[in-house]
Design an enzyme around this catalytic site. Structure first.
Site, short mmCIF file in Angstrom:
data_model
loop_
_atom_site.label_atom_id
_atom_site.label_comp_id
_atom_site.label_asym_id
_atom_site.label_seq_id
_atom_site.Cartn_x
_atom_site.Cartn_y
_atom_site.Cartn_z
N LYS A 89 -4.86 1.15 -20.30
CA LYS A 89 -5.20 1.28 -21.50
C LYS A 89 -3.77 1.16 -22.16
O LYS A 89 -3.32 0.07 -22.04
CB LYS A 89 -5.66 3.00 -21.74
CG LYS A 89 -6.86 3.24 -21.02
CD LYS A 89 -8.09 2.65 -21.08
CE LYS A 89 -9.04 2.52 -20.13
NZ LYS A 89 -9.54 4.11 -20.00
N TYR A 128 -13.17 12.54 -19.20
CA TYR A 128 -13.50 10.92 -19.02
C TYR A 128 -14.73 11.02 -18.08
O TYR A 128 -14.82 11.89 -17.05
CB TYR A 128 -12.51 10.35 -18.44
CG TYR A 128 -12.85 8.90 -18.15
CD1 TYR A 128 -12.97 7.88 -19.16
CD2 TYR A 128 -12.70 8.53 -16.81
CE1 TYR A 128 -13.32 6.53 -18.75
CE2 TYR A 128 -13.16 7.18 -16.62
CZ TYR A 128 -13.53 6.25 -17.61
OH TYR A 128 -13.49 4.90 -17.13
N ASP A 157 -4.38 14.59 -18.50
CA ASP A 157 -4.84 13.15 -18.70
C ASP A 157 -4.40 13.03 -20.08
O ASP A 157 -4.94 13.44 -20.82
CB ASP A 157 -6.21 12.92 -18.16
CG ASP A 157 -6.59 11.40 -18.52
OD1 ASP A 157 -5.72 10.71 -19.26
OD2 ASP A 157 -7.58 11.10 -17.91
N ARG A 207 0.86 -1.20 -0.04
CA ARG A 207 -0.13 0.11 -0.03
C ARG A 207 0.79 1.24 -0.09
O ARG A 207 0.54 2.41 -0.41
CB ARG A 207 -1.05 -0.16 1.22
CG ARG A 207 -1.90 1.14 1.23
CD ARG A 207 -3.14 1.04 1.95
NE ARG A 207 -2.92 0.35 3.24
CZ ARG A 207 -2.46 0.85 4.13
NH1 ARG A 207 -2.10 2.24 4.23
NH2 ARG A 207 -1.94 0.24 5.38
C1 LIG Z 1 -10.18 4.92 -18.82
C2 LIG Z 1 -9.75 6.23 -18.71
C3 LIG Z 1 -9.64 6.42 -17.24
C4 LIG Z 1 -9.96 5.76 -16.13
O1 LIG Z 1 -8.89 4.81 -16.16
P1 LIG Z 1 -9.28 3.52 -15.14
O2 LIG Z 1 -8.18 2.66 -15.26
O3 LIG Z 1 -10.35 2.78 -15.81
O4 LIG Z 1 -9.52 3.68 -13.88
C5 LIG Z 1 -9.28 7.86 -17.14
N1 LIG Z 1 -9.01 8.78 -18.25
C6 LIG Z 1 -9.40 8.22 -19.34
C7 LIG Z 1 -8.94 9.27 -20.67
C8 LIG Z 1 -9.51 6.93 -19.76
O5 LIG Z 1 -9.71 6.59 -20.93
#
Ligand SMILES: *Cc1c(COP(=O)(O)O)cnc(C)c1O
Length: 385
Positions: free
Chosen positions: A203, A106, A178, A52
């Protein structure tokens, strides 16, 4: 590896960045240390290891690698992209602070701002990022940070960071980006004035549709504050997820290069089809952000969106006919997938509200994988007919 002042290329850093060059018998691959408890030195709190805390071996090695790839001082890996966004912002904002955020973020991020931050006394203003001087106009003396996502999910718009980073530098604010859709292969926001970078590592960074993970990158003191949030809120990653992320990262340069190329071919092919009303891909010359994308991105990405003539019914028929491309919500992996935002990220909105956000019925988001592109195009062709 000989020491030299030359900065290593991203593909080299992805394979081996931060790894020791090793004595005989050192494993070439960082071994999985699947332990949640470590023997502690007696008489001191120094060196205490616990998953953690984000300091077990698999977390530390992948964090070091990600920081090198993104050109950041430090990185912290969390259990999801949302965990990364939440802890990144909790480390920046206090009750009474104000956050300026792009209206194009998102869905989960939007809920975090609207449902959670509101109750914590953190005020968030959503801004249309294409409106001129939009950010400056909504700035307050309590504004602490600007949050944007680029390229934007699912519309594939690309933001010009220059005017935003002038403002954040001038006002001493943090610019948080992001960058999930681009991956560091296509975009490294720290080179363009950002202070903090977030990825859903679920991703492109991992790239195989098999883990949930997130990362925050920035200066070492700031990442230490994010770590302290993670320690108490608990969005920490499991060693196995870190190990899979490190394994996935090794191929990111070849994966994303192939995805960029496949997506470009598919976007051009779709652009010539009468069944497709509109193609959204920043690599196309008629895309509204093509010039911005050329300035900021090293590749136009593996994500694109199409709008089918015939709206929602045409989209459903098309999805039922696909044989190779899978209907699934996530993105960025080696398998091509397609999703329909009206049944995923935008399902809480009405048809008109979605259309106003640039996501009308019949809008499909494609995450292009690394398959043979002629096979993917043949699949699209038979499903469109
Ligand atoms: C999927 C996604 C998130 C969230 O990510 P998780 O791993 O599902 O928590 C945040 N920002 C963007 C642009 C995303 O595509």
């Amino acid at each position: 590896m000989p020491r030299s002042p030359r900065r290593l290329g991203l593909s080299t850093l992805a394979v081996t960045g931060g790894a020791s060059h090793g004595d005989p018998d050192t494993p070439v691959v960082q071994p999985l240390v699947q332990s949640a408890n470590f023997i502690q030195e007696i008489g001191t709190a120094d060196g205490l290891r616990y998953p953690r805390y984000g300091n077990v071996p698999n977390a530390e090695s992948v964090q070091k690698r990600l920081a090198l790839m993104e050109g950041a001082e430090a990185a912290i890996v969390l259990s999801s992209g949302m965990g990364a966004t939440a802890c990144a912002l909790l480390a920046l904002l206090r009750p009474g602070d104000h956050l300026l955020a792009s209206n194009w973020v998102y869905g989960g991020t939007r809920l975090l701002f609207a449902q959670e931050f509101a109750t914590m006394g953190i005020d968030v203003t959503l801004v249309d990022p294409m409106e001129t001087r939009a950010w400056r106009k909504r700035m307050r003396k309590e504004t602490r940070a600007i949050f944007v996502e680029s390229p934007v999910n699912p519309t594939c718009r690309v933001l010009d960071l220059r005017p935003i980073s002038y403002l954040t530098k001038e006002g001493g604010l943090a610019l948080v980006v992001d960058s999930t859709f681009a991956s560091p292969v296509n975009f490294r926001p720290l080179e363009h004035g950002a202070d903090v970078v977030i990825h859903s590592a679920t991703k492109y960074l991992n790239g195989h549709h098999d883990i949930l993970s997130g990362v925050v990158l920035g200066t070492a003191p700031y990442i230490e504050e994010v770590r302290q949030k993670m320690v108490v809120w608990g969005q920490s990653p499991d060693p196995f997820a870190c190990w899979l992320l490190e394994r996935g990262l090794k191929t990111i340069d070849v994966r994303v290069a192939r995805q960029n190329e496949n997506a470009r071919r598919i976007a051009e092919w779709c652009n010539a089809r009468k069944e497709v009303r509109q193609v959204h891909y920043p690599g196309l010359e008629d895309h509204p952000d093509h010039e911005v994308a050329r300035t900021f991105l090293d590749g136009f990405g593996g994500m694109l969106a199409i709008e089918l003539v015939g709206g929602g019914r045409a989209a459903e028929r098309f999805l039922r006919r696909l044989r190779l491309i899978k209907h699934a919500p996530s993105l960025g992996g080696v398998d091509s997938v397609v999703s329909e935002p009206r049944f995923t990220s935008h399902s809480h909105l009405t048809s008109d509200e979605r259309a106003a956000l640039g996501v009308p019925d019949g809008f499909l988001r494609l995450s292009v994988g690394i398959e043979n592109v002629d096979d993917l195009i043949a699949d699209l062709e038979q499903a469109l007919k």
